[in-house]
Scaffold this motif. Structure first.
Motif, PDB file in Angstrom:
ATOM      1  N   CYS A  25       4.901  -0.005   5.840  1.00 33.92           N
ATOM      2  CA  CYS A  25       5.440   0.536   4.587  1.00 33.92           C
ATOM      3  C   CYS A  25       6.237   1.812   4.835  1.00 33.92           C
ATOM      4  O   CYS A  25       7.344   1.971   4.315  1.00 33.92           O
ATOM      5  CB  CYS A  25       4.309   0.824   3.606  1.00 33.92           C
ATOM      6  SG  CYS A  25       3.681  -0.639   2.757  1.00 33.92           S
ATOM      7  N   CYS A  84       0.812  -1.218   0.000  1.00 30.88           N
ATOM      8  CA  CYS A  84       0.000   0.000   0.000  1.00 30.88           C
ATOM      9  C   CYS A  84       0.842   1.263   0.000  1.00 30.88           C
ATOM     10  O   CYS A  84       0.430   2.295  -0.504  1.00 30.88           O
ATOM     11  CB  CYS A  84      -0.981  -0.015   1.174  1.00 30.88           C
ATOM     12  SG  CYS A  84      -0.224   0.383   2.774  1.00 30.88           S
ATOM     13  N   GLY A  85       2.035   1.205   0.593  1.00 32.14           N
ATOM     14  CA  GLY A  85       2.888   2.384   0.638  1.00 32.14           C
ATOM     15  C   GLY A  85       2.491   3.398   1.701  1.00 32.14           C
ATOM     16  O   GLY A  85       3.154   4.423   1.861  1.00 32.14           O
ATOM     17  N   GLU A  86       1.413   3.112   2.450  1.00 35.66           N
ATOM     18  CA  GLU A  86       0.898   4.108   3.414  1.00 35.66           C
ATOM     19  C   GLU A  86       0.821   3.601   4.849  1.00 35.66           C
ATOM     20  O   GLU A  86       0.766   4.401   5.773  1.00 35.66           O
ATOM     21  CB  GLU A  86      -0.508   4.557   2.974  1.00 35.66           C
ATOM     22  CG  GLU A  86      -0.484   5.301   1.647  1.00 35.66           C
ATOM     23  CD  GLU A  86      -1.885   5.563   1.111  1.00 35.66           C
ATOM     24  OE1 GLU A  86      -2.856   5.075   1.726  1.00 35.66           O
ATOM     25  OE2 GLU A  86      -1.981   6.249   0.082  1.00 35.66           O
ATOM     26  N   CYS A  87       0.791   2.274   5.046  1.00 36.45           N
ATOM     27  CA  CYS A  87       0.636   1.760   6.416  1.00 36.45           C
ATOM     28  C   CYS A  87       1.935   1.974   7.196  1.00 36.45           C
ATOM     29  O   CYS A  87       2.964   2.354   6.639  1.00 36.45           O
ATOM     30  CB  CYS A  87       0.229   0.287   6.390  1.00 36.45           C
ATOM     31  SG  CYS A  87       1.533  -0.842   5.840  1.00 36.45           S
ATOM     32  N   CYS A  96       3.915  -5.323   4.555  1.00 36.93           N
ATOM     33  CA  CYS A  96       2.701  -4.505   4.418  1.00 36.93           C
ATOM     34  C   CYS A  96       1.463  -5.329   4.788  1.00 36.93           C
ATOM     35  O   CYS A  96       1.348  -6.503   4.447  1.00 36.93           O
ATOM     36  CB  CYS A  96       2.580  -4.011   2.979  1.00 36.93           C
ATOM     37  SG  CYS A  96       1.033  -3.123   2.665  1.00 36.93           S
ATOM     38  N   SER A  97       0.542  -4.680   5.484  1.00 38.17           N
ATOM     39  CA  SER A  97      -0.664  -5.402   5.914  1.00 38.17           C
ATOM     40  C   SER A  97      -1.556  -5.760   4.724  1.00 38.17           C
ATOM     41  O   SER A  97      -2.478  -6.552   4.863  1.00 38.17           O
ATOM     42  CB  SER A  97      -1.443  -4.560   6.926  1.00 38.17           C
ATOM     43  OG  SER A  97      -1.680  -3.273   6.395  1.00 38.17           O
TER      44      SER A  97
HETATM   45 ZN   LIG Z   1       1.559  -1.004   3.537  1.00 43.57          ZN
END
Ligand SMILES: [Zn+2]
Length: 267
Positions: free
Chosen positions: A24, A18-21, A32-33
């Protein structure tokens, strides 16, 4: 980011994340979840053509053998686990399991300058394959692994144990020959819960360390080692034509007759 041209040789790092959790943003996008894999959660693994985001690509040198290019991904799994061993030259590592990941661990550790690597494997075919590459191998069905490790490390125990077997005997033995404050790195898929003698961890203040996939750091390190000729595919990698992939590929793997299959889509 590198620019790519038609005809470039590349290895695909097939992770979607996702690049946001929090994982990440901490740089650990391999955990990543919402992790996903190209070829598993999206078509592409055996397609004639596939499309990936350009960020998944790692450029290979022009003369890089493409069979090695296809092995960068599984070898990066092993390289990532090897890094989590926190080893230094002079340390001793024990690897349980000499399948492709165990073999990859052996190459990765040697590439990091760890010369003392003992591989434990009950299958004689697998012992022969990695033994012929130069590894020191033990047969746990006829040798006392713990005693050998204690002797070779002058009583200290292994500075890292890697589990690429995923069976209860490997976990029990591995935890019993670990040095103090050292990691038991788990890079196996455990099909069901297993009994774990955690008391050995407490007594030595040691730890179990999970290893999940890889990041671009591992890809780049494996590509660099492969470019130097560090990886030898003799005895454990078999190429089969696409027309025989069921009999000579999937069935042979399931029956334990082959270790790592490369599929040649042109034949
Ligand atoms: Zn992530």
């Amino acid at each position: 980011m590198d620019a790519f041209e038609v005809g470039d040789r590349v290895a695909v790092e097939p992770l979607y994340y996702c690049g946001e959790c929090s994982r990440c943003t901490a740089g650990n996008y391999n955990t990543c979840s919402q992790i996903g894999f190209h070829g598993l959660m999206a078509d592409g693994g055996m397609a004639e053509y596939t499309v990936v985001p350009v960020g998944m690509l790692h450029k290979l040198p022009d003369d890089f053998p493409l069979d090695l290019g296809a092995l960068v991904e599984p070898m990066a799994v092993a390289y990532h686990a090897a890094r989590l061993g926190d080893l230094s030259p002079g340390d001793t590592a024990i690897v349980f399991g000499a399948g492709p990941i165990g073999i990859g661990l052996w190459f990765a550790l040697r590439g990091m300058g760890i010369d003392e690597v003992v591989v434990v494997e009950p299958s004689s075919e697998r012992r022969d394959a990695i033994g012929n590459l130069g590894a020191h191998v033990l047969d746990p069905s006829s040798e006392d692994v713990i005693a050998v490790v204690i002797e070779r490390t002058k009583g200290r125990g292994a500075d890292a144990v890697f589990d690429a077997a995923g069976v209860p005997a490997a976990v029990a033995t591995g935890l019993s020959c670990l040095a103090g404050r050292s990691p038991f790195v788990s890079v196996a898929l455990y099909e069901k819960p297993i009994e774990t003698p955690l008391i050995n961890l407490i007594l030595g203040e040691s730890r179990i360390q999970g290893s999940m996939g890889y990041t671009s750091t591992d890809f780049e390190a494996v590509i660099e080692l492969m470019a130097k000729g560090h990886y030898d595919t003799t005895g454990w990698v078999t190429t089969v034509p696409l027309s025989d992939v069921v009999d000579e590929g999937f069935d042979a793997l399931r029956d334990g007759k082959k270790m790592k299959i490369l599929v040649d889509p042109t034949s």
